[in-house]
Design a protein around this motif. Structure first.
Motif, PDB file in Angstrom:
ATOM      1  N   PHE A 213     -21.173 -22.877 -18.111  1.00  0.00           N
ATOM      2  CA  PHE A 213     -20.914 -21.461 -18.417  1.00  0.00           C
ATOM      3  C   PHE A 213     -21.646 -20.554 -17.444  1.00  0.00           C
ATOM      4  O   PHE A 213     -21.073 -19.584 -16.920  1.00  0.00           O
ATOM      5  N   ASN A 214     -22.922 -20.851 -17.166  1.00  0.00           N
ATOM      6  CA  ASN A 214     -23.688 -20.001 -16.249  1.00  0.00           C
ATOM      7  C   ASN A 214     -23.112 -20.022 -14.836  1.00  0.00           C
ATOM      8  O   ASN A 214     -23.008 -18.982 -14.171  1.00  0.00           O
ATOM      9  N   GLN A 216     -19.992 -20.717 -13.938  1.00  0.00           N
ATOM     10  CA  GLN A 216     -18.707 -20.034 -13.936  1.00  0.00           C
ATOM     11  C   GLN A 216     -18.901 -18.521 -13.992  1.00  0.00           C
ATOM     12  O   GLN A 216     -18.200 -17.762 -13.297  1.00  0.00           O
ATOM     13  N   GLN A 217     -19.857 -18.056 -14.780  1.00  0.00           N
ATOM     14  CA  GLN A 217     -20.132 -16.621 -14.883  1.00  0.00           C
ATOM     15  C   GLN A 217     -20.610 -16.051 -13.550  1.00  0.00           C
ATOM     16  O   GLN A 217     -20.159 -14.981 -13.116  1.00  0.00           O
ATOM     17  N   THR A 218     -21.516 -16.770 -12.882  1.00  0.00           N
ATOM     18  CA  THR A 218     -22.005 -16.304 -11.576  1.00  0.00           C
ATOM     19  C   THR A 218     -20.886 -16.283 -10.547  1.00  0.00           C
ATOM     20  O   THR A 218     -20.762 -15.334  -9.754  1.00  0.00           O
ATOM     21  N   ASP A 220     -17.657 -15.927 -11.086  1.00  0.00           N
ATOM     22  CA  ASP A 220     -16.743 -14.821 -11.387  1.00  0.00           C
ATOM     23  C   ASP A 220     -17.323 -13.482 -10.949  1.00  0.00           C
ATOM     24  O   ASP A 220     -16.606 -12.628 -10.400  1.00  0.00           O
ATOM     25  N   SER A 221     -18.625 -13.268 -11.172  1.00  0.00           N
ATOM     26  CA  SER A 221     -19.253 -12.010 -10.767  1.00  0.00           C
ATOM     27  C   SER A 221     -19.252 -11.853  -9.247  1.00  0.00           C
ATOM     28  O   SER A 221     -18.948 -10.770  -8.716  1.00  0.00           O
ATOM     29  N   GLN A 259     -28.986 -16.595 -11.361  1.00  0.00           N
ATOM     30  CA  GLN A 259     -28.477 -17.936 -11.631  1.00  0.00           C
ATOM     31  C   GLN A 259     -29.594 -18.975 -11.533  1.00  0.00           C
ATOM     32  O   GLN A 259     -29.704 -19.872 -12.382  1.00  0.00           O
TER      33      GLN A 259
END
Length: 277
Positions: A213-214, A216-218, A220-221, A259
């Motif tokens: 999750f972390n 993928q979030q980084t 995407d940002s 991250q």
């Protein structure tokens, strides 16, 4: 004259990068070779021990079925043959391995020297800050792809652990209901219970779901900011190109630092995480 010097410096840097990539691949291959060199005979020995253990546990008073005997014999013969081939490739003269007899330490030392030479060569031609920022922007898609790849890896690990838990938990109930004699049902139950305990502990310790999750979030940002810079939309709609590149590099480095901090928090025990937070 300056353009020719710049071209020669660029060519030299490209050659250094090729050498570094080649050494990194050779180190990976050598690590795999050394692992196989030592693990294959150990695997053959463990197979023999498992063979004898199965005889004692399941077929103490009777003969082992022919099919099972044949399977163990085939595995042992295959592992022994692979061991002989690997030892021949490593120790015989003219072996087909590129780095036969070369230690990992020496290869890593060559890699460090090549990287140092590349750094010294790069210092001869230091481009302006704007050019470095523009080059940094071009490297972001590769960083995003790496983050997404790691995220997919941890997501697959998490799914594999969950499916192992599902099947093992269901199999415990099924084996308990199916087998009335103590053996071989007892051995199957012990193995399934051990699998459930190990997978549960590993999932709680390594936290693959949270890591996926972390990452993928980084990713995407970072992709969102790269797209905004490319299209000239907010928060990069105003100002000169150099200012926008500077803001973009600052934002991306902040995302990467966040991250890394989240990764460090996942690596700490639960009490340590609460103190950090």
């Amino acid at each position: 004259m300056t353009e020719s010097q710049n071209a020669s410096t660029t060519d030299a840097l490209i050659e250094y990068r090729k050498d570094i990539a080649d050494l990194q691949q050779r180190i990976k291959n050598r690590r795999f070779q050394v692992f196989g060199l030592y693990s294959t005979p150990i695997a053959a020995l463990l197979t023999i021990l498992v063979w004898r253990g199965a005889k004692i546990v399941f077929w103490l008073d009777v003969a082992i079925p022919t099919a099972i005997n044949g399977t163990f014999v085939g595995i042992v013969v295959f592992l022994c043959a692979v061991t002989v081939v690997q030892f021949g490739a490593e120790f015989l003269e003219g072996g087909f391995w590129e780095d036969s007899g070369t230690s990992l330490r020496s290869l890593k030392f060559k890699l460090e020297l090549t990287e140092e030479q590349r750094i010294l060569e790069a210092r001869r031609l230091t481009p302006p800050t704007v050019e470095r920022q523009a080059s940094y922007k071009e490297r972001i898609p590769g960083e995003i792809a790496r983050l997404r790849k790691e995220s997919r890896h941890y997501r697959r690990v998490h799914l594999l652990m969950q499916w192992m838990l599902f099947f093992s938990s269901a199999a415990i109930t099924g084996v308990t209901a199916w087998y009335d004699p103590p053996q071989p049902g007892k051995g199957a139950l012990i193995g399934l219970g051990f699998t459930v305990s190990v997978v549960t502990a590993a999932a709680g310790y390594f936290k693959p779901r949270e890591r996926a999750f972390n990452l993928q979030q980084t990713a995407d940002s970072m992709e969102q900011h790269a797209t905004a810079l490319e299209l000239g939309i907010m928060p990069y709609a105003e100002g000169e190109e150099s200012a926008r590149l500077k803001d973009f590099a600052t934002t991306v480095e902040r995302l990467r630092a966040d991250q890394r901090m989240r990764e460090q928090q996942l690596d700490q025990p639960q009490q340590g995480q609460q103190e950090v937070i």
